[in-house]
Design a protein around this motif. Sequence first.
Motif, PDB file in Angstrom:
ATOM      1  N   ARG A 278      28.527  16.209  29.381  1.00 46.01           N
ATOM      2  CA  ARG A 278      29.927  15.852  29.619  1.00 46.01           C
ATOM      3  C   ARG A 278      30.389  16.304  31.003  1.00 46.01           C
ATOM      4  O   ARG A 278      31.099  15.563  31.694  1.00 46.01           O
ATOM      5  N   ILE A 282      31.821  13.871  34.054  1.00 47.21           N
ATOM      6  CA  ILE A 282      33.172  13.948  34.615  1.00 47.21           C
ATOM      7  C   ILE A 282      33.116  14.311  36.096  1.00 47.21           C
ATOM      8  O   ILE A 282      33.919  13.809  36.901  1.00 47.21           O
ATOM      9  N   GLN A 305      39.044   6.374  33.258  1.00 48.10           N
ATOM     10  CA  GLN A 305      37.952   7.088  32.596  1.00 48.10           C
ATOM     11  C   GLN A 305      38.100   8.601  32.737  1.00 48.10           C
ATOM     12  O   GLN A 305      37.739   9.348  31.818  1.00 48.10           O
ATOM     13  N   GLN A 309      37.859  10.730  29.410  1.00 54.20           N
ATOM     14  CA  GLN A 309      36.773  11.699  29.254  1.00 54.20           C
ATOM     15  C   GLN A 309      37.269  13.137  29.297  1.00 54.20           C
ATOM     16  O   GLN A 309      36.705  14.012  28.627  1.00 54.20           O
ATOM     17  N   SER A 310      38.323  13.399  30.066  1.00 52.75           N
ATOM     18  CA  SER A 310      38.883  14.755  30.111  1.00 52.75           C
ATOM     19  C   SER A 310      39.409  15.152  28.740  1.00 52.75           C
ATOM     20  O   SER A 310      39.143  16.267  28.253  1.00 52.75           O
ATOM     21  N   ASP A 312      38.619  13.817  25.815  1.00 49.43           N
ATOM     22  CA  ASP A 312      37.494  13.913  24.877  1.00 49.43           C
ATOM     23  C   ASP A 312      36.752  15.231  25.051  1.00 49.43           C
ATOM     24  O   ASP A 312      36.331  15.861  24.067  1.00 49.43           O
ATOM     25  N   PHE A 313      36.582  15.656  26.297  1.00 48.90           N
ATOM     26  CA  PHE A 313      35.866  16.897  26.589  1.00 48.90           C
ATOM     27  C   PHE A 313      36.633  18.086  26.012  1.00 48.90           C
ATOM     28  O   PHE A 313      36.048  18.966  25.358  1.00 48.90           O
TER      29      PHE A 313
END
Length: 359
Positions: A278, A282, A305, A309-310, A312-313
């Motif tokens: 991850r 990112i 994105q 993605q931030s 989700d991380f």
Amino acid sequence: MQLSSEDIAILKDNQAKGIHQKTLSDGQLELIFRRKWFKIWVPRALGGLGLTLPEGLNLLAGLAYWDGGLAWTVTLCSGANLFVGFIDPVLGDQIFKTDRVCFGGSGQASGTATREGEHYRLRGFWRYATGAPHLTHFTLNAAIQEAGKPVLDEKGEPLIKSFFVDRDHVLVHYDWDTFGLEATASHSFSLEDILVDGRQSFEIDAAKSTRSELLYQYPFMPFAELTLLANFTGMYKRFLDLIEKLFVLKSNQSKWEKTESKEAFRVLDDFQQDYVNRREAIMNLAARSWVNLHDGNDNAAIYEQIGIQSRDFVESILTNTIRLYPHTGISGAAIEHEINIIFRNIFTASQHKLLQKSL
């Protein structure tokens, strides 16, 4: 930018003191000012580090690895010092050439700014000004009024502007009392009938930046998402490393080694690999967006994105931390143990709305 062994020693030696006194210690502040960490995003011409976005993100993650409270303060204050790229350039040169300038404040529009000619009269109460005890200037958002009526923007919505004021005009309310990130001293503050020059108003908009450096053309939302995420990743990496050390020690206990160690190490290995994957993803997005911005290429899809993605991380970090924490034993529950400190910091940081996913 790598931290020196001397820097790390100071960070480790001062963390407990900052927690206990609920604000950064003199030793922590001296290190920050000496290394110019509040000026990560300030141009070198004004005495800053002038780092690129990827360089700054790596530095913030490295700080968070050793001290989440200090790193969070550096992130928010250096992020506010980024506003040098959006304020009146004459004032910016005057203010930011000083060594210890430190902006910080609130993004909430919980005040009013009444227009009086070329000045504004500010009133209001704002929460969560990280680093309040050592800020030189407070930043805030306020709804614009004129002749007793709200001023509307082009969409018919109340017009909101950002301002900065000298700390001498601010009343700090010492109300920050949390179970983590204690040293950030993120107190509330208020203003009552403070008249400021119109040049102390600014808009955080790349199209209205007042300096030419590339950083000030980067949209603020993905910048904020990436810099906050750097704190989560740094703290989480330290948490994983401490858990691994704890599991190795537990392996010397024959009962734990026979009944739990295999599954425990398997789960930990999965989490560590997930972290690596991850973070690489990112950071690649951040690097690509920086190059694209330099080259004049469209970044819209990458910015989207970064946001996805931030979040989700962070959700993964919170879930995995909860999964591992019950296996830390009483040592992990001891309030002065580093595992406990990191756990508290991660979940206090999770209350920041920016990287929260909706229920």
